[in-house]
Design a protein around this motif. Sequence first.
Motif, mmCIF file in Angstrom:
data_model
loop_
_atom_site.group_PDB
_atom_site.id
_atom_site.type_symbol
_atom_site.label_atom_id
_atom_site.label_comp_id
_atom_site.label_asym_id
_atom_site.label_seq_id
_atom_site.Cartn_x
_atom_site.Cartn_y
_atom_site.Cartn_z
ATOM 1 N N VAL A 99 0.920 -1.305 0.128
ATOM 2 C CA VAL A 99 0.065 -0.110 -0.099
ATOM 3 C C VAL A 99 0.915 1.241 -0.132
ATOM 4 N N PRO A 100 0.896 2.269 -1.077
ATOM 5 C CA PRO A 100 1.789 3.186 -0.931
ATOM 6 C C PRO A 100 1.372 4.378 -0.167
ATOM 7 N N TYR A 104 3.433 3.759 5.695
ATOM 8 C CA TYR A 104 3.840 2.505 5.491
ATOM 9 C C TYR A 104 5.115 2.389 4.799
ATOM 10 N N THR A 105 5.331 3.210 3.985
ATOM 11 C CA THR A 105 6.688 3.327 3.243
ATOM 12 C C THR A 105 7.580 3.417 4.091
ATOM 13 N N ALA A 215 -2.731 5.677 -2.633
ATOM 14 C CA ALA A 215 -3.043 4.731 -1.231
ATOM 15 C C ALA A 215 -4.456 4.146 -1.080
ATOM 16 N N TYR A 216 -5.325 4.887 -1.469
ATOM 17 C CA TYR A 216 -6.798 4.631 -1.078
ATOM 18 C C TYR A 216 -7.060 3.279 -2.110
ATOM 19 N N ALA A 217 -6.817 3.399 -3.229
ATOM 20 C CA ALA A 217 -6.563 2.260 -4.363
ATOM 21 C C ALA A 217 -6.037 0.750 -3.718
ATOM 22 N N GLY A 223 -4.708 -4.541 -0.135
ATOM 23 C CA GLY A 223 -3.205 -4.875 0.072
ATOM 24 C C GLY A 223 -2.774 -4.781 1.622
ATOM 25 N N HIS A 224 -3.763 -4.470 2.743
ATOM 26 C CA HIS A 224 -3.523 -4.430 3.933
ATOM 27 C C HIS A 224 -4.006 -5.520 4.713
#
Length: 248
Positions: A99-100, A104-105, A215-217, A223-224
């Motif tokens: 998740v971008p 998280y990065t 990030a929303y996508a 992805g989380h």
Amino acid sequence: MTTILVTGGTGTLGRQVASRLRDSGADVRVLSRRSPSYAVDLRDGKGLDAAVEGVDAVVHCATAPGGGDDRAAGHLLTASKRAGVPHLVYISIVGVDRVPLGYYTVKHRVERMIEDSGLGWTVLRTTQFHDLVLRVLSPAARLPVLPVPAGVSVQPVDSGEVARRLAALALGGPAGRVPDMGGPEVRELTGLAAAYLRATGRKRRVVPVRLAGRAYAGFRSGGHLTPGRAVGTTTFEEFLSRRYRRPV
């Protein structure tokens, strides 16, 4: 006696980790900016050498969603290597590599720093805590309607269960990246919002809102989430029932 340092030891997760370690007979050092014993700001690292001296393990729970986790981890790793700390345990998040989201990065960068540090290490990734979902929903419920991101599901896990797992990992040897830990259910945020409203006796219309951005996508694509590792046992309704002392 085993001596273990818990960073962020006065926070939601850290204080529970410290409590469980004490129950297991460990000598626990609690580090945070507000700790009476080891008052250290990891962003500058002053006083860190004394905190890590002679410990058998460090459980790194301290985090700052506003930024700086990588800088704090750098100070902690440098001090830990100087002191010859044999084991560092780090709590991370499922999806930090998928998740971008900026936070998280940075968490993923810290994982790589720990892996490359030369220290013995263990990394546990978990899904979002029930407490985090509550912190998102509670202020939103002050509005005439309760907005939630459309099409997003979460898999909330109980922070006490995560604390128990972290304590067990800290008392063992370095294990590398251990299996993820997810909550018992994957739930749409709309359903969790409705459960929160029932628990608090509020009446609001839950309104799904479409958002923009990568990030929303990433959250919409799940992805989380880790449905194959739904090892937590406490549901969101059970968490709310304990918090508000009423059936959900």
